[in-house]
Design a protein around this motif. Structure first.
Motif, PDB file in Angstrom:
ATOM      1  N   UNK A   1       0.840  -1.200   0.000  1.00  0.00           N
ATOM      2  CA  UNK A   1       0.000   0.000   0.000  1.00  0.00           C
ATOM      3  C   UNK A   1       0.873   1.248   0.000  1.00  0.00           C
ATOM      4  N   UNK A   2       1.926   1.218   0.840  1.00  0.00           N
ATOM      5  CA  UNK A   2       2.792   2.397   0.930  1.00  0.00           C
ATOM      6  C   UNK A   2       3.462   2.672  -0.411  1.00  0.00           C
ATOM      7  N   UNK A   3       3.978   1.610  -1.041  1.00  0.00           N
ATOM      8  CA  UNK A   3       4.651   1.807  -2.326  1.00  0.00           C
ATOM      9  C   UNK A   3       3.663   2.333  -3.359  1.00  0.00           C
ATOM     10  N   UNK A   4       2.496   1.712  -3.417  1.00  0.00           N
ATOM     11  CA  UNK A   4       1.495   2.149  -4.391  1.00  0.00           C
ATOM     12  C   UNK A   4       1.108   3.589  -4.166  1.00  0.00           C
ATOM     13  N   UNK A   5       1.036   3.971  -2.885  1.00  0.00           N
ATOM     14  CA  UNK A   5       0.535   5.309  -2.626  1.00  0.00           C
ATOM     15  C   UNK A   5       1.517   6.380  -3.082  1.00  0.00           C
ATOM     16  N   UNK A   6       2.830   6.071  -3.103  1.00  0.00           N
ATOM     17  CA  UNK A   6       3.763   7.096  -3.564  1.00  0.00           C
ATOM     18  C   UNK A   6       3.889   7.081  -5.087  1.00  0.00           C
ATOM     19  N   UNK A   7       3.505   5.987  -5.727  1.00  0.00           N
ATOM     20  CA  UNK A   7       3.561   5.940  -7.187  1.00  0.00           C
ATOM     21  C   UNK A   7       2.193   6.315  -7.759  1.00  0.00           C
ATOM     22  N   UNK A   8       2.146   6.479  -9.080  1.00  0.00           N
ATOM     23  CA  UNK A   8       0.859   6.732  -9.698  1.00  0.00           C
ATOM     24  C   UNK A   8       0.006   5.477  -9.566  1.00  0.00           C
ATOM     25  N   UNK A   9      -1.234   5.604  -9.089  1.00  0.00           N
ATOM     26  CA  UNK A   9      -2.027   4.401  -8.938  1.00  0.00           C
ATOM     27  C   UNK A   9      -2.433   3.810 -10.283  1.00  0.00           C
ATOM     28  N   UNK A  10      -1.920   2.633 -10.602  1.00  0.00           N
ATOM     29  CA  UNK A  10      -2.412   1.856 -11.743  1.00  0.00           C
ATOM     30  C   UNK A  10      -1.966   0.415 -11.545  1.00  0.00           C
ATOM     31  N   UNK A  11      -2.400  -0.445 -12.443  1.00  0.00           N
ATOM     32  CA  UNK A  11      -2.162  -1.863 -12.177  1.00  0.00           C
ATOM     33  C   UNK A  11      -0.687  -2.235 -12.301  1.00  0.00           C
ATOM     34  N   UNK A  12       0.063  -1.549 -13.182  1.00  0.00           N
ATOM     35  CA  UNK A  12       1.480  -1.858 -13.308  1.00  0.00           C
ATOM     36  C   UNK A  12       2.192  -1.619 -11.977  1.00  0.00           C
ATOM     37  N   UNK A  13       1.922  -0.457 -11.390  1.00  0.00           N
ATOM     38  CA  UNK A  13       2.579  -0.145 -10.127  1.00  0.00           C
ATOM     39  C   UNK A  13       2.116  -1.057  -9.003  1.00  0.00           C
ATOM     40  N   UNK A  14       0.849  -1.467  -9.070  1.00  0.00           N
ATOM     41  CA  UNK A  14       0.367  -2.406  -8.054  1.00  0.00           C
ATOM     42  C   UNK A  14       1.140  -3.717  -8.151  1.00  0.00           C
ATOM     43  N   UNK A  15       1.351  -4.179  -9.386  1.00  0.00           N
ATOM     44  CA  UNK A  15       2.094  -5.427  -9.564  1.00  0.00           C
ATOM     45  C   UNK A  15       3.525  -5.261  -9.081  1.00  0.00           C
ATOM     46  N   UNK A  16       4.106  -4.110  -9.399  1.00  0.00           N
ATOM     47  CA  UNK A  16       5.473  -3.830  -8.960  1.00  0.00           C
ATOM     48  C   UNK A  16       5.565  -3.859  -7.439  1.00  0.00           C
ATOM     49  N   UNK A  17       4.600  -3.208  -6.795  1.00  0.00           N
ATOM     50  CA  UNK A  17       4.629  -3.122  -5.333  1.00  0.00           C
ATOM     51  C   UNK A  17       4.502  -4.499  -4.700  1.00  0.00           C
ATOM     52  N   UNK A  18       3.550  -5.289  -5.191  1.00  0.00           N
ATOM     53  CA  UNK A  18       3.380  -6.619  -4.607  1.00  0.00           C
ATOM     54  C   UNK A  18       4.618  -7.467  -4.863  1.00  0.00           C
ATOM     55  N   UNK A  19       5.201  -7.342  -6.062  1.00  0.00           N
ATOM     56  CA  UNK A  19       6.409  -8.119  -6.363  1.00  0.00           C
ATOM     57  C   UNK A  19       7.530  -7.767  -5.393  1.00  0.00           C
ATOM     58  N   UNK A  20       7.706  -6.483  -5.149  1.00  0.00           N
ATOM     59  CA  UNK A  20       8.771  -6.055  -4.242  1.00  0.00           C
ATOM     60  C   UNK A  20       8.607  -6.677  -2.863  1.00  0.00           C
ATOM     61  N   UNK A  21       7.348  -6.910  -2.479  1.00  0.00           N
ATOM     62  CA  UNK A  21       7.098  -7.441  -1.152  1.00  0.00           C
ATOM     63  C   UNK A  21       7.131  -8.957  -1.108  1.00  0.00           C
TER      64      UNK A  21
END
Lengths: 296, 342
Positions: A148-168
């Motif tokens: 959630x924290x990563x997504x919130x600092x990036x532009x909200x879209x599905x690519x960034x959501x995937x990136x954030x979950x992958x990082x975790x």
């Protein structure tokens, strides 16, 4: 010539163990049910433009005449406040869920596994300490929170959501493989390769890695569901799939505003999430049982 | 190894993890595209004010210096000022953390009690309909996201049956007890304000249950498996040949070792709960840290986001140390400090 022969034998052995695995798998009706559910979802997701009753409703579409209709024969899951058919949107929503699961696991597994093998084999060196302490940091906070924290600092879209979950998500694979690899490193076949002067690279990736893979694949099947829930949760708070695109979590969040009167807007996408996660869990459990029995 | 040595080692490890976490969180919040000061003040703020805030936040210094300033602040209990509420972040956290802890503890109680009871029931009736229905229920519990449970509960118990309230911590007419711990139930008990205790518990049930469902499912499965496993062990058969009553075998000899996997998984479940609390608190309008954290994230309130995550990290690490202690108590074979934990 001899080499060819042995390769063919190896192939036959693989085929045989696959047949044996499939037999065990097919004996459990729940596993087969899971497989059928997953195949059905993949099928309708890929063919969504052809099988959904109102393909246009997946995007920007408004028809106030049909708005907020309860489930009927024409709209099996009802329509939302813009008059869009919810069933069609769910079928398209599955595309995002599947994409989320597949992309995250494809990104995460190689990284996690390689780091885990290295850390396990190098047990007792600074490399192991470094890798494993970093995973400690990542698992010290719930994955959803950091995502959630990563997504919130990036532009909200599905690519960034995937990136954030992958990082975790990679540390869990590192930890799994680390455990396996660190117990394999004292096995005779590893010691034999070391004595024969094989390179570290060869030992890591040709000797140890293949022996760690079946638990990894099991975990992947089980993780599909978890990652989809994470993705849906991100979409639910508006940090994943963006409207008007039909993410399942997005649709639940949308519909939640109109509870309890227009219950179908939120309920059917929610059930759709439960359905897909259940399919993958049943499948994963089935695979796990097969693999576990084979290992004995 | 003695308990004190183990505890000290564990604490040092925990501090290391938290330092790492602080770096990670700091990096996450600083890679944000755009100027945090500008985001905080809004597009209309004059340039000088933005520059002033940049200077106060050390945004023009190199990253490691920024981290140093921030960390030394944290060690003094200063997480900076919320860019949105304009109050010290620590005050905000002090205000919101107790509500989340209350919710999480309630959920933990649900998990422990319901999870173990259902698991025990299923194991006691292995392969009969009780067992099958518990296992089916557990499956549904695992595959359903917490926010779906929250919505279903709101719909079913809040609107359809009107059994439970769906918003906030206390009903409108109920006077809140004097704040001591910040947890309404405990404060009410201390001050003897029992009307508030009942009312607070009544408000707690739905959100806590939504949070606990996944954990209940997980724990009932694990408890069942571990009891079934232990039932086949020799010592149970031996006890039976000595005509020790079944009830005594179950509660005196079997329960303690069977609970070890359940307790170990609770630490992880607790982490899951803190994560899903972000959604559940939002749905139930629960004035807790997670809702606060969620809102600060959506507003890109950097100082508050870092602080919330760090606090959650501290909570999680502490819970895991406690879990390890409980497991060690349950199983004397586990020698402390040998490959356990972290």
């Amino acid at each position: 010539m001899e080499r060819n022969l042995s390769r063919r034998e190896a192939l036959q052995a693989t085929y045989k163990s696959f047949r044996r695995g499939w037999y065990k798998f097919s004996r459990n009706p729940l596993s087969v049910l899971g497989l059928v559910m997953v195949l059905a979802i993949v099928f309708v997701a890929i063919l969504a433009p052809y099988v959904s009753p109102f393909p246009k409703h997946a995007g920007r579409y408004v028809c106030f005449k049909d708005a907020t209709q309860p489930p009927s024969l024409n709209h099996l899951c009802g329509t939302d406040v813009f008059g869009r058919d919810i069933l069609s949107r769910i079928l398209f929503g599955y595309r995002f869920s599947l994409m989320m699961g597949v992309v995250v696991l494809v990104l995460v597994t190689p990284v996690g596994v390689v780091l885990g093998v290295i850390a396990g084999y190098m047990k007792g060196t600074w490399i192991e300490t470094l890798i494993m302490r970093v995973t400690d940091v990542f698992v010290s906070v719930p994955a959803l929170v950091l995502a959630l924290a990563i997504c919130s600092v990036l532009t909200p879209n599905i690519m960034n959501a995937m990136l954030a979950v992958s990082l975790m998500w990679w540390p869990w694979y590192t930890r799994l493989v680390y455990g396996l690899a660190s117990s394999l490193r004292t096995e005779f076949f590893v010691q034999a390769s070391e004595a024969a002067g094989m390179s570290k690279f060869y030992i890591l990736f040709r000797e140890i890695l293949p022996n760690c893979l079946s638990p990894v694949f099991t975990k992947m099947a089980l993780d599909m569901g978890v990652v989809m829930i994470l993705g849906a949760s991100l979409s639910f708070v508006g940090l994943g799939v963006q409207p008007p695109k039909p993410g399942l979590g997005t649709m639940v969040a949308d519909g939640a505003k109109y509870l309890p009167d227009l219950w179908w807007i939120a309920m059917f996408p929610a059930l759709a999430i439960v359905f897909v996660v259940m399919g993958f869990n049943l499948l994963g459990d089935g695979i796990r049982d097969v693999v576990a029995v084979e290992e004995v | 190894m003695k308990l004190s040595t183990w505890l000290i080692r564990r604490l040092i490890q925990a501090i290391g993890v938290l330092l790492g976490l602080s770096i990670l969180v700091f990096l996450i919040t600083r890679v944000m595209p755009g100027n945090p000061a500008r985001v905080a003040l809004g597009a209309r703020a004059p340039q000088e004010v933005v520059e002033e805030l940049e200077r106060r936040m050390h945004l023009n210094d190199p990253l490691y210096l920024q981290y140093y300033y921030w960390l030394s602040g944290v060690f003094h209990g200063d997480f900076g000022e919320s860019l949105f509420t304009r109050r010290p972040v620590l005050d905000d956290i002090k205000e919101y953390l107790p509500a989340t802890m209350e919710l999480a503890l309630m959920a933990l109680i649900f998990q422990a009690v319901l999870g173990v009871t259902l698991g025990g029931l299923a194991a006691g009736h292995e392969n009969r309909w009780v067992d099958h229905s518990v296992r089916l229920g557990a499956y549904l519990g695992i595959v359903t996201p917490s926010f779906v449970f929250a919505i279903v509960f709101v719909l079913l118990f809040g609107y359809a049956l009107r059994l439970f309230p769906t918003m906030g911590r206390l009903s409108a007419g109920v006077v809140a007890p004097r704040v001591i711990t910040g947890m309404t139930v405990i404060d009410g008990l201390i001050t003897g304000h029992f009307a508030a205790v009942g009312n607070a518990l009544w408000h707690l049930i739905l959100p806590a249950l939504s949070l606990a469902m996944a954990g209940i499912a997980q724990e009932s499965r694990i408890t069942r498996a571990s009891i079934v496993d232990n039932l086949r062990k020799d010592y149970v058969g031996l006890s039976r040949t000595f005509f020790i009553p079944e009830r005594k075998i179950l509660f005196k000899y079997l329960l303690k070792p069977s609970l070890i996997p359940t307790v170990s998984i609770m630490g992880l479940d607790f982490a899951c709960m803190l994560g899903h609390g972000f959604l559940v608190e939002l749905i139930f309008n629960w004035p807790g840290l997670s809702r606060y954290g969620m809102n600060t994230m959506l507003r890109k309130d950097l100082n508050a986001v870092t602080a919330v995550i760090l606090v959650l990290g501290v909570v999680f690490v502490t819970v895991n140390i406690i879990v390890d202690l409980v497991v060690a108590y349950l199983d004397p074979r586990i020698r402390m400090g040998t490959e356990r934990g972290t």
